[in-house]
Design a protein around this motif. Structure first.
Motif, PDB file in Angstrom:
ATOM      1  N   LEU A 183       0.828  -1.207   0.000  1.00 29.86           N
ATOM      2  CA  LEU A 183       0.000   0.000   0.000  1.00 29.86           C
ATOM      3  C   LEU A 183       0.863   1.257   0.000  1.00 29.86           C
ATOM      4  O   LEU A 183       0.551   2.241  -0.683  1.00 29.86           O
ATOM      5  CB  LEU A 183      -0.933   0.009   1.217  1.00 29.86           C
ATOM      6  CG  LEU A 183      -2.067  -1.016   1.206  1.00 29.86           C
ATOM      7  CD1 LEU A 183      -2.786  -1.030   2.552  1.00 29.86           C
ATOM      8  CD2 LEU A 183      -3.060  -0.722   0.091  1.00 29.86           C
ATOM      9  N   LYS A 184       1.957   1.238   0.758  1.00 27.83           N
ATOM     10  CA  LYS A 184       2.843   2.395   0.841  1.00 27.83           C
ATOM     11  C   LYS A 184       3.431   2.739  -0.519  1.00 27.83           C
ATOM     12  O   LYS A 184       3.560   3.919  -0.879  1.00 27.83           O
ATOM     13  CB  LYS A 184       3.966   2.111   1.843  1.00 27.83           C
ATOM     14  CG  LYS A 184       4.948   3.263   2.029  1.00 27.83           C
ATOM     15  CD  LYS A 184       4.283   4.464   2.680  1.00 27.83           C
ATOM     16  CE  LYS A 184       5.266   5.580   2.947  1.00 27.83           C
ATOM     17  NZ  LYS A 184       4.618   6.765   3.554  1.00 27.83           N
ATOM     18  N   PHE A 185       3.775   1.719  -1.300  1.00 29.70           N
ATOM     19  CA  PHE A 185       4.404   1.949  -2.600  1.00 29.70           C
ATOM     20  C   PHE A 185       3.408   1.846  -3.757  1.00 29.70           C
ATOM     21  O   PHE A 185       3.813   1.832  -4.920  1.00 29.70           O
ATOM     22  CB  PHE A 185       5.571   0.983  -2.793  1.00 29.70           C
ATOM     23  CG  PHE A 185       6.739   1.302  -1.907  1.00 29.70           C
ATOM     24  CD1 PHE A 185       7.681   2.237  -2.292  1.00 29.70           C
ATOM     25  CD2 PHE A 185       6.865   0.703  -0.662  1.00 29.70           C
ATOM     26  CE1 PHE A 185       8.754   2.564  -1.471  1.00 29.70           C
ATOM     27  CE2 PHE A 185       7.936   1.011   0.170  1.00 29.70           C
ATOM     28  CZ  PHE A 185       8.880   1.943  -0.231  1.00 29.70           C
ATOM     29  N   ASN A 186       2.115   1.795  -3.428  1.00 31.67           N
ATOM     30  CA  ASN A 186       1.038   1.867  -4.425  1.00 31.67           C
ATOM     31  C   ASN A 186       1.109   0.773  -5.484  1.00 31.67           C
ATOM     32  O   ASN A 186       0.756   0.998  -6.651  1.00 31.67           O
ATOM     33  CB  ASN A 186       1.051   3.235  -5.116  1.00 31.67           C
ATOM     34  CG  ASN A 186       0.881   4.382  -4.147  1.00 31.67           C
ATOM     35  OD1 ASN A 186      -0.143   4.499  -3.481  1.00 31.67           O
ATOM     36  ND2 ASN A 186       1.899   5.220  -4.038  1.00 31.67           N
TER      37      ASN A 186
ATOM     38  N   PHE B 274       4.519  -0.992 -10.542  1.00 26.16           N
ATOM     39  CA  PHE B 274       5.262  -0.227  -9.540  1.00 26.16           C
ATOM     40  C   PHE B 274       5.274   1.243  -9.982  1.00 26.16           C
ATOM     41  O   PHE B 274       6.029   1.607 -10.889  1.00 26.16           O
ATOM     42  CB  PHE B 274       6.710  -0.707  -9.433  1.00 26.16           C
ATOM     43  CG  PHE B 274       6.889  -2.144  -9.053  1.00 26.16           C
ATOM     44  CD1 PHE B 274       7.203  -2.503  -7.757  1.00 26.16           C
ATOM     45  CD2 PHE B 274       6.781  -3.158 -10.008  1.00 26.16           C
ATOM     46  CE1 PHE B 274       7.394  -3.824  -7.405  1.00 26.16           C
ATOM     47  CE2 PHE B 274       6.966  -4.481  -9.671  1.00 26.16           C
ATOM     48  CZ  PHE B 274       7.270  -4.821  -8.362  1.00 26.16           C
ATOM     49  N   PRO B 275       4.466   2.123  -9.384  1.00 24.38           N
ATOM     50  CA  PRO B 275       4.521   3.548  -9.747  1.00 24.38           C
ATOM     51  C   PRO B 275       5.863   4.155  -9.330  1.00 24.38           C
ATOM     52  O   PRO B 275       6.340   3.924  -8.213  1.00 24.38           O
ATOM     53  CB  PRO B 275       3.373   4.161  -8.945  1.00 24.38           C
ATOM     54  CG  PRO B 275       2.491   3.017  -8.591  1.00 24.38           C
ATOM     55  CD  PRO B 275       3.403   1.843  -8.423  1.00 24.38           C
ATOM     56  N   ILE B 276       6.476   4.914 -10.223  1.00 25.51           N
ATOM     57  CA  ILE B 276       7.764   5.560  -9.956  1.00 25.51           C
ATOM     58  C   ILE B 276       7.508   7.052  -9.779  1.00 25.51           C
ATOM     59  O   ILE B 276       7.147   7.751 -10.730  1.00 25.51           O
ATOM     60  CB  ILE B 276       8.762   5.315 -11.103  1.00 25.51           C
ATOM     61  CG1 ILE B 276       8.946   3.809 -11.326  1.00 25.51           C
ATOM     62  CG2 ILE B 276      10.101   5.976 -10.804  1.00 25.51           C
ATOM     63  CD1 ILE B 276       9.710   3.465 -12.595  1.00 25.51           C
TER      64      ILE B 276
ATOM     65  N   GLU C 293      10.581  13.126  -5.821  1.00 27.40           N
ATOM     66  CA  GLU C 293      10.529  13.621  -4.433  1.00 27.40           C
ATOM     67  C   GLU C 293       9.255  14.411  -4.128  1.00 27.40           C
ATOM     68  O   GLU C 293       8.837  14.493  -2.974  1.00 27.40           O
ATOM     69  CB  GLU C 293      11.755  14.501  -4.150  1.00 27.40           C
ATOM     70  CG  GLU C 293      13.064  13.744  -4.204  1.00 27.40           C
ATOM     71  CD  GLU C 293      14.250  14.683  -4.140  1.00 27.40           C
ATOM     72  OE1 GLU C 293      14.811  14.864  -3.044  1.00 27.40           O
ATOM     73  OE2 GLU C 293      14.605  15.230  -5.196  1.00 27.40           O
ATOM     74  N   LYS C 294       8.643  14.987  -5.170  1.00 27.36           N
ATOM     75  CA  LYS C 294       7.422  15.770  -4.996  1.00 27.36           C
ATOM     76  C   LYS C 294       6.167  14.934  -5.256  1.00 27.36           C
ATOM     77  O   LYS C 294       5.082  15.470  -5.413  1.00 27.36           O
ATOM     78  CB  LYS C 294       7.454  16.983  -5.923  1.00 27.36           C
ATOM     79  CG  LYS C 294       8.593  17.945  -5.618  1.00 27.36           C
ATOM     80  CD  LYS C 294       8.597  19.114  -6.588  1.00 27.36           C
ATOM     81  CE  LYS C 294       9.759  20.062  -6.291  1.00 27.36           C
ATOM     82  NZ  LYS C 294       9.789  21.202  -7.248  1.00 27.36           N
ATOM     83  N   ASN C 295       6.343  13.624  -5.303  1.00 32.61           N
ATOM     84  CA  ASN C 295       5.239  12.682  -5.542  1.00 32.61           C
ATOM     85  C   ASN C 295       4.583  12.864  -6.911  1.00 32.61           C
ATOM     86  O   ASN C 295       3.398  12.577  -7.090  1.00 32.61           O
ATOM     87  CB  ASN C 295       4.177  12.784  -4.437  1.00 32.61           C
ATOM     88  CG  ASN C 295       4.597  12.057  -3.179  1.00 32.61           C
ATOM     89  OD1 ASN C 295       4.928  10.874  -3.200  1.00 32.61           O
ATOM     90  ND2 ASN C 295       4.619  12.780  -2.071  1.00 32.61           N
TER      91      ASN C 295
ATOM     92  N   ILE D   7       6.270   4.101 -14.681  1.00 36.01           N
ATOM     93  CA  ILE D   7       5.839   2.901 -13.974  1.00 36.01           C
ATOM     94  C   ILE D   7       6.776   1.752 -14.325  1.00 36.01           C
ATOM     95  O   ILE D   7       7.314   1.679 -15.428  1.00 36.01           O
ATOM     96  CB  ILE D   7       4.387   2.505 -14.310  1.00 36.01           C
ATOM     97  CG1 ILE D   7       4.230   2.220 -15.801  1.00 36.01           C
ATOM     98  CG2 ILE D   7       3.409   3.567 -13.843  1.00 36.01           C
ATOM     99  CD1 ILE D   7       2.878   1.653 -16.174  1.00 36.01           C
ATOM    100  N   GLY D   8       6.975   0.885 -13.358  1.00 33.07           N
ATOM    101  CA  GLY D   8       7.696  -0.354 -13.603  1.00 33.07           C
ATOM    102  C   GLY D   8       6.694  -1.485 -13.708  1.00 33.07           C
ATOM    103  O   GLY D   8       5.679  -1.499 -12.999  1.00 33.07           O
ATOM    104  N   LEU D   9       6.949  -2.413 -14.604  1.00 34.19           N
ATOM    105  CA  LEU D   9       6.060  -3.555 -14.807  1.00 34.19           C
ATOM    106  C   LEU D   9       6.832  -4.837 -14.608  1.00 34.19           C
ATOM    107  O   LEU D   9       7.904  -5.019 -15.210  1.00 34.19           O
ATOM    108  CB  LEU D   9       5.477  -3.543 -16.224  1.00 34.19           C
ATOM    109  CG  LEU D   9       4.683  -2.303 -16.638  1.00 34.19           C
ATOM    110  CD1 LEU D   9       4.318  -2.393 -18.113  1.00 34.19           C
ATOM    111  CD2 LEU D   9       3.435  -2.152 -15.784  1.00 34.19           C
ATOM    112  N   LYS D  10       6.313  -5.722 -13.774  1.00 35.83           N
ATOM    113  CA  LYS D  10       6.906  -7.050 -13.635  1.00 35.83           C
ATOM    114  C   LYS D  10       6.119  -8.008 -14.505  1.00 35.83           C
ATOM    115  O   LYS D  10       4.898  -8.073 -14.432  1.00 35.83           O
ATOM    116  CB  LYS D  10       6.900  -7.522 -12.185  1.00 35.83           C
ATOM    117  CG  LYS D  10       7.509  -8.913 -12.035  1.00 35.83           C
ATOM    118  CD  LYS D  10       7.881  -9.248 -10.619  1.00 35.83           C
ATOM    119  CE  LYS D  10       8.401 -10.671 -10.512  1.00 35.83           C
ATOM    120  NZ  LYS D  10       9.499 -10.974 -11.433  1.00 35.83           N
TER     121      LYS D  10
END
Length: 253
Positions: free
Chosen positions: A80-83, A104-106, A109-111, A116-119
């Motif tokens: 949840l923290k890393f969405n 994996f949303p990338i 620093e300002k959000n 995105i990363g895809l596995k």
């Protein structure tokens, strides 16, 4: 395998992947599969609304990726923290390239969403990173969560970071592979007082270590510290096998 092309507004699934090569018969883009692609009109295909939907979707139904995260010992608080999320074929107006992949949303620093990363389930190309075409800043997964700038642990992979973070350690970022360069390290030196590189115990990891030592020899062992994991281990596998205490002992000895 045919998908909607991430390089243009494709409605015909013109993007073909065969072995280590890709070709789009719609926009005539072609090349070798690599870790990162820069995407034109990124916001059309990937935005925070899609990321939020994928985050919800991961927990709505039992699915392969939720089971996979449990298998990898990644808890719900960390996901949840890393969405982290996933999207199924039932989702509308979504590019096929992200369907049924772990997302994996990338963020910077300002959000702000940079990519995105895809596995994937493909063993030859485990991860694909899709980055905004107009992004020229240094990209690190997890840097939006950093609060303390006295030091940072730098790892290669997504799961290396997640495994360290779930053990209540926040000051860690991922460089999304071992492709570290001069600009990235200079950025880290500007931000952090000390940098601890914790790289994989394979050829690529050792090559990256020697590269850093050679280029930044004046900072090595003063502000930059480098450790490769034992052979055939990365931080994720080492921690899951030996525990977090053994990991930190190994890192600082």
């Amino acid at each position: 395998m045919n998908l909607k092309c991430p390089f243009h507004n494709d409605i015909n699934a013109s993007f073909s992947i065969k072995k280590n090569k890709f070709t789009c018969y719609g926009c005539n883009t072609s090349g070798l599969i690599k870790n990162s692609f820069k995407i034109k009109k990124f916001e059309i295909y990937f935005n925070k609304e899609i990321i939020l939907n994928s985050k919800k979707n991961l927990y709505i139904k039992k699915n392969f990726w939720l089971k996979y995260l449990i298998f990898r010992n990644i808890n719900m608080n960390t996901t949840l923290k890393f969405n982290l999320g996933m999207l199924s074929f039932s989702q509308k107006k979504v590019n096929n390239i992200i369907i049924n992949r772990l997302i994996f949303p990338i963020l910077n620093e300002k959000n702000i969403l940079l990519g995105i990363g895809l596995k994937t389930n493909n063993k030859k190309n485990k991860y694909i990173n899709l980055i905004k075409n107009d992004v020229y800043e240094n990209i690190f997964f997890g840097i939006n969560n950093i609060k303390n700038f006295n030091f940072i642990i730098v790892v290669e992979g997504y799961f290396d970071l997640l495994t360290i973070y779930k053990n209540n350690f926040i000051n860690v970022i991922s460089i999304l592979g071992c492709n570290i360069n001069y600009e990235k390290i200079n950025f880290l030196l500007f931000k952090f007082k000390k940098i601890f590189f914790c790289l994989d115990g394979d050829y690529s990891g050792y090559y990256a270590s020697e590269k850093i030592k050679k280029i930044f020899k004046n900072h090595y062992k003063k502000r930059i510290f480098i450790k490769n994991m034992p052979a055939n281990h990365d931080p994720d596998s080492f921690i899951n096998y030996y525990g977090i205490k053994s990991f930190f002992k190994y890192l600082i000895k």
